[in-house]
Design a protein around this motif. Structure first.
Motif, PDB file in Angstrom:
ATOM      1  N   GLU A  91       0.827  -1.207   0.000  1.00 23.08           N
ATOM      2  CA  GLU A  91       0.000   0.000   0.000  1.00 23.08           C
ATOM      3  C   GLU A  91       0.865   1.262   0.000  1.00 23.08           C
ATOM      4  O   GLU A  91       0.614   2.181  -0.772  1.00 23.08           O
ATOM      5  CB  GLU A  91      -0.952  -0.012   1.206  1.00 23.08           C
ATOM      6  N   ALA A  92       1.886   1.296   0.844  1.00 27.11           N
ATOM      7  CA  ALA A  92       2.770   2.454   0.879  1.00 27.11           C
ATOM      8  C   ALA A  92       3.871   2.360  -0.177  1.00 27.11           C
ATOM      9  O   ALA A  92       4.583   3.333  -0.410  1.00 27.11           O
ATOM     10  CB  ALA A  92       3.398   2.600   2.262  1.00 27.11           C
ATOM     11  N   ASP A  93       4.021   1.198  -0.817  1.00 31.92           N
ATOM     12  CA  ASP A  93       5.052   0.976  -1.829  1.00 31.92           C
ATOM     13  C   ASP A  93       6.440   1.318  -1.284  1.00 31.92           C
ATOM     14  O   ASP A  93       7.276   1.885  -1.976  1.00 31.92           O
ATOM     15  CB  ASP A  93       4.756   1.801  -3.083  1.00 31.92           C
ATOM     16  N   SER A  94       6.655   0.974  -0.020  1.00 41.11           N
ATOM     17  CA  SER A  94       7.939   1.222   0.631  1.00 41.11           C
ATOM     18  C   SER A  94       8.569  -0.123   0.974  1.00 41.11           C
ATOM     19  O   SER A  94       8.531  -0.575   2.119  1.00 41.11           O
ATOM     20  CB  SER A  94       7.740   2.073   1.892  1.00 41.11           C
ATOM     21  N   TRP A  95       9.147  -0.766  -0.037  1.00 39.87           N
ATOM     22  CA  TRP A  95       9.693  -2.106   0.139  1.00 39.87           C
ATOM     23  C   TRP A  95      10.888  -2.105   1.091  1.00 39.87           C
ATOM     24  O   TRP A  95      11.110  -3.080   1.805  1.00 39.87           O
ATOM     25  CB  TRP A  95      10.085  -2.690  -1.219  1.00 39.87           C
ATOM     26  N   ASN A  96      11.652  -1.029   1.090  1.00 40.18           N
ATOM     27  CA  ASN A  96      12.824  -0.989   1.956  1.00 40.18           C
ATOM     28  C   ASN A  96      12.414  -0.967   3.425  1.00 40.18           C
ATOM     29  O   ASN A  96      12.958  -1.706   4.246  1.00 40.18           O
ATOM     30  CB  ASN A  96      13.676   0.238   1.630  1.00 40.18           C
ATOM     31  N   GLN A  97      11.436  -0.125   3.751  1.00 39.28           N
ATOM     32  CA  GLN A  97      10.978  -0.081   5.138  1.00 39.28           C
ATOM     33  C   GLN A  97      10.227  -1.370   5.494  1.00 39.28           C
ATOM     34  O   GLN A  97      10.330  -1.858   6.618  1.00 39.28           O
ATOM     35  CB  GLN A  97      10.079   1.128   5.368  1.00 39.28           C
ATOM     36  N   GLY A  98       9.481  -1.920   4.533  1.00 34.43           N
ATOM     37  CA  GLY A  98       8.833  -3.207   4.775  1.00 34.43           C
ATOM     38  C   GLY A  98       9.846  -4.300   5.062  1.00 34.43           C
ATOM     39  O   GLY A  98       9.634  -5.156   5.930  1.00 34.43           O
ATOM     40  N   SER A  99      10.967  -4.285   4.342  1.00 33.31           N
ATOM     41  CA  SER A  99      12.040  -5.264   4.589  1.00 33.31           C
ATOM     42  C   SER A  99      12.638  -5.067   5.968  1.00 33.31           C
ATOM     43  O   SER A  99      12.959  -6.037   6.668  1.00 33.31           O
ATOM     44  CB  SER A  99      13.117  -5.130   3.516  1.00 33.31           C
TER      45      SER A  99
END
Length: 400
Positions: free
Chosen positions: A362-370
């Motif tokens: 949803e936020a398209d923040s893969w780095n923070q999701g990782s």
């Protein structure tokens, strides 16, 4: 390895070993290395890019408001065929793209024009459509600028701990509470599964043993999502449980007295315990089954109470199985997305797995999701070593 060579020969053993190595590399090593790399890669999305995103959002909001006004004017004209050219009431001051519009939230979460101010000026539909066209052109220009700015920001990615240190206070609180929730699910699973595992392991009637095993295994022939939805049908306000309570006269559904059980983490705990019960039952059963039942009989002959039999004889022997069941249940609960997302969504506190999902999709923040995923993985690894230390078991004991 020597046993495999003796059983299958060097050729087949090499094939088996190669497939296992390939599976480990492709399914475990590569994804984990990629996740770690993303977790420590920080991309600065602030500055010009953030401001452009805000302006684009405001422009979309304003265009939506104007489109709604045009639609209402056209609906009014259709309702009165003899009426003059359609017009609509609108605020006297039209907010610019760079400034927030005066809006009030509607029930559906979409902004609506404010009711305050001098709102009696008549604006033609043609004027509104012209303004919509101007906004559309402006949005396209801003989005092209955002693409260029985002591209430049992506080129400046650096290794940093900011993906971890920028975690908000509420997200950290959800992280800690999720670990506590998973621990509660583990304790509940043990309290429910230990007696079941003990009865199955000590029964001497083969038919009863077969029936109990079937009772545990058969529900898992159904897809997990279907089992989750079946619990929703049981726990919802108009579900089976409330229908039963209404039938025996405790509540009156027609008067709106139904209890929404899904609006709490208790419902999530219940569904998780049901979903992961086998991961606790079978490890405990396997270890208790290896216990010499004569030790239990000897303890009874010596006058030991049931409590002492379990705490002095059965549980010490079953420690490896309890440790394995606790580790598996905790990790599955902490990382579960289906149960907290489906059961009473929005009616109970969030789980950290839901935050991870939103960071990615949803936020398209893969780095923070990782980074969030890595934090949860580290917490689970700490739990594994803590469990092994508490039960005083090693890898070999668990493997048995």
């Amino acid at each position: 390895m020597e046993a495999l060579v003796r059983s299958y020969g060097k050729g087949l053993t090499a094939v088996f070993a190669g497939l296992v190595a390939l599976w480990i590399i492709l399914m475990i090593v590569v994804p984990q290395v990629t996740m770690i790399d993303r977790a420590f890669t920080y991309q600065d999305r602030g500055g010009e890019t953030a401001m452009l995103a805000i302006e684009i959002d405001r422009a979309y909001t304003k265009r939506f408001q104007l489109e709604q006004q045009v639609q209402r004017a056209q609906n009014a004209a259709d309702a009165e065929p003899g009426a003059s050219a359609p017009s609509v009431s609108a605020p006297s001051a039209t907010p610019s793209i760079g400034a927030p519009a005066a809006t009030t939230p509607s029930a559906g979460g979409l902004p609506q024009p404010s009711a305050g101010g001098a709102a009696n000026q008549e604006i033609d539909v043609e004027a509104l459509e012209a303004e919509i066209a101007t906004l559309t052109a402006k949005i396209e220009e801003l989005e092209s600028q955002e693409d260029l700015s985002s591209g430049e920001a992506g080129m400046k990615a650096t290794y940093s701990l900011k993906n971890f240190t920028t975690m908000s206070g509420i997200h950290f609180q959800i992280f800690v509470m999720t670990l506590l929730y998973a621990f509660c699910v583990t304790i509940l699973s043990f309290l429910i599964c230990y007696p079941v595992a003990f009865v199955i392991a000590t029964t001497t009637n083969r038919n009863r043993l077969a029936l109990m095993m079937l009772g545990l295994v058969i529900p898992y022939a159904i897809n997990e999502l279907l089992r989750i939805f079946s619990w929703i049908m049981i726990l919802e306000k108009n579900g089976i449980l409330n229908t039963f309570l209404n039938f025996i006269g405790i509540i009156d559904i027609d008067a709106g007295e139904g209890i929404r059980f899904v609006a709490s983490n208790g419902a999530v705990f219940t569904v998780m315990v049901y979903a992961y019960v086998l991961f606790m039952v079978f490890p405990i059963y396997n270890t208790i089954d290896t216990l010499d039942k004569n030790q239990i009989e000897a303890a009874r002959d010596l006058g030991a109470s049931a409590w002492k039999i379990h705490t002095r004889v059965v549980i010490p022997h079953a420690k490896p199985g309890i440790a394995v069941g606790s580790i598996m249940t905790f990790m599955l609960s902490a990382g579960s997305i289906a149960v907290p997302e489906i059961v009473g969504r929005g009616l109970h506190p969030d789980w950290f797995s839901q935050l991870i999902y939103r960071r990615f999709f949803e936020a398209d923040s893969w780095n923070q999701g990782s980074a969030y995923s890595l934090a949860l993985l580290i917490a689970c690894i700490v739990f594994i070593f803590a469990t092994m230390a508490i039960f005083k078991v090693g890898i070999r004991d668990i493997a048995k």
